[in-house]
Design an enzyme around this catalytic site. Structure first.
Site, short mmCIF file in Angstrom:
data_model
loop_
_atom_site.label_atom_id
_atom_site.label_comp_id
_atom_site.label_asym_id
_atom_site.label_seq_id
_atom_site.Cartn_x
_atom_site.Cartn_y
_atom_site.Cartn_z
CD GLU A 33 -2.91 -0.69 0.01
OE1 GLU A 33 -2.87 0.15 -0.76
OE2 GLU A 33 -3.36 -2.01 -0.61
CE1 TYR A 116 -6.76 2.74 -0.80
CE2 TYR A 116 -4.38 3.04 -0.30
CZ TYR A 116 -5.61 2.12 -1.01
OH TYR A 116 -5.17 1.04 -1.52
CG ASP A 134 -8.13 4.38 -4.66
OD1 ASP A 134 -9.43 4.13 -4.96
OD2 ASP A 134 -7.29 3.66 -5.42
#
Length: 349
Positions: A33, A116, A134
DNA sequence: AAGTCGGGGGA
DNA sequence: TCCCCAGACTT
């Protein structure tokens, strides 16, 4: 619910096989991520593989030098991600006993982990029902619900975060979050999406109102500034070179570069050499100054256009702390400098 | 709320 | 060329 079911059904048939999927281990999920922030999967994937190879566990990452971490990050950009990644690895390894924070709220406290990323880790690893928001989710939701709010405004983010949370499949948050992002990346793409083949085309509000190509609305445009960088490659009598670490704020923090002469405007080649010949380095002046390219390299960042030139400055004696190329190439460099070194210069010198 | 931070790829 | 990418942080 039909929205969620269609997305998940589409996802199970169309998802890419990616190495950070099919695990609930928060370490590789977190790593992926961070790497994929503002970064395409195709660009981040090789970096993910080299990181998990070099650092199989968070303890391996925590015990590495920042220089090694930055070297592996070289070329991926947004280097604060790498510095924060390393700092967070040390915190988790040495203060949290190697265990990731167990919830969205606690994950949010980690360096480099925003709303996020916290939602992504919490849902993928713990199946916590928090919606990710996102660029993909902005696009899918703005089109499906025909929302024309300006997504560059903070209050619009709140609006979409609420909408995403409402449509989230609370029983399958991990799969739903993956599905809506994958759908945005593969089907509901920014330009010229193929709405004919879309499984949501009968219920998509933007398609019904012929607004697909206008959504999402995004006003903010970053203005670009020009910078003129003259890199001075100091070569001493042992054929060793001087490099230095970029300190302080600005681009490329903690990466290495050659001594830099930055000017406010583009100098002619003659004026540049003129100016360099007046400079002193360790109380010495170069015996010779050569320009190493005919063309100026234009390196475009999202917010800066860098006009880069390389000069070689030869010295008749040794320079302090000079290093051979074999040592230099192990250090992290901005990719534009690295590319110059390997392709244009050090191979032939 | 606006600015900063990288690099690459697609149309 | 312009825009966007599994955004976060600072001012």
């Amino acid at each position: 619910m039909e929205f969620s079911n269609s997305l998940i059904h589409w996802y199970l048939q169309n998802k890419r096989d990616l190495p950070w999927r099919n695990t609930t281990n928060p370490y590789p999920i977190w790593l992926s991520e961070i790497m994929l922030q503002q970064t395409r999967v195709a660009q981040g994937l090789p970096y993910f593989l080299s990181f998990t190879d070099a650092f199989p566990t968070i303890f391996d990452l925590a015990n590495a030098d920042e220089e090694q971490v930055l070297k592996l990050w070289q070329g991926l950009g947004y280097y604060s991600r790498a510095r924060n990644l390393h700092a967070t690895a040390k915190q988790i390894a040495f203060e949290l006993n190697g265990e990731f924070p167990p919830s969205y709220k606690e994950l949010l406290k980690l360096k480099g982990v925003g709303e996020y990323t916290a939602a992504a880790i919490a849902s993928f690893s713990y199946n916590e029902p928090v919606a990710v928001l996102d660029g993909n989710v902005f696009r899918v939701l703005s089109r499906y619900f025909n929302v024309d709010s300006d997504i560059s405004l903070p209050k619009t983010k709140t609006e979409f975060q609420q909408l995403a949370q409402e449509v989230l499949d609370k029983k399958n948050p991990a799969v739903f979050n993956q599905a809506i992002m994958e759908f945005g990346a593969l089907q509901c793409v920014p330009k010229n999406p193929d709405c004919n083949s879309c499984v949501l085309n009968s219920s998509c509000a933007a398609l019904q109102h012929k607004k697909v190509s206008e959504l999402p609305v995004k006003s903010k445009k970053t203005k670009v500034t020009n910078r003129y960088l003259n890199y001075l490659i100091l070569k001493d009598s042992d054929s060793n070179y001087i490099v230095q670490k970029r300190e302080g704020k600005g681009i490329w923090e903690n990466l290495y570069e050659f001594p830099l002469l930055e000017t406010d405007f583009l100098l002619s080649e003659k004026d540049a050499i003129d100016q360099i010949s007046k400079m002193q380095f360790y109380n010495q002046k170069p015996s010779e100054i050569l320009i190493l390219q005919n063309e100026i390299t234009l390196h475009k960042l999202s917010h800066q256009h860098l006009h880069i030139r390389f000069f070689e400055l030869r010295f008749a004696s040794k320079l302090p702390d000079s290093k051979p190329f074999t040592a230099i190439e192990k250090l992290p460099f901005p990719i534009v400098i690295h590319n110059f070194m390997v392709s244009n210069y050090f191979n032939s010198h």
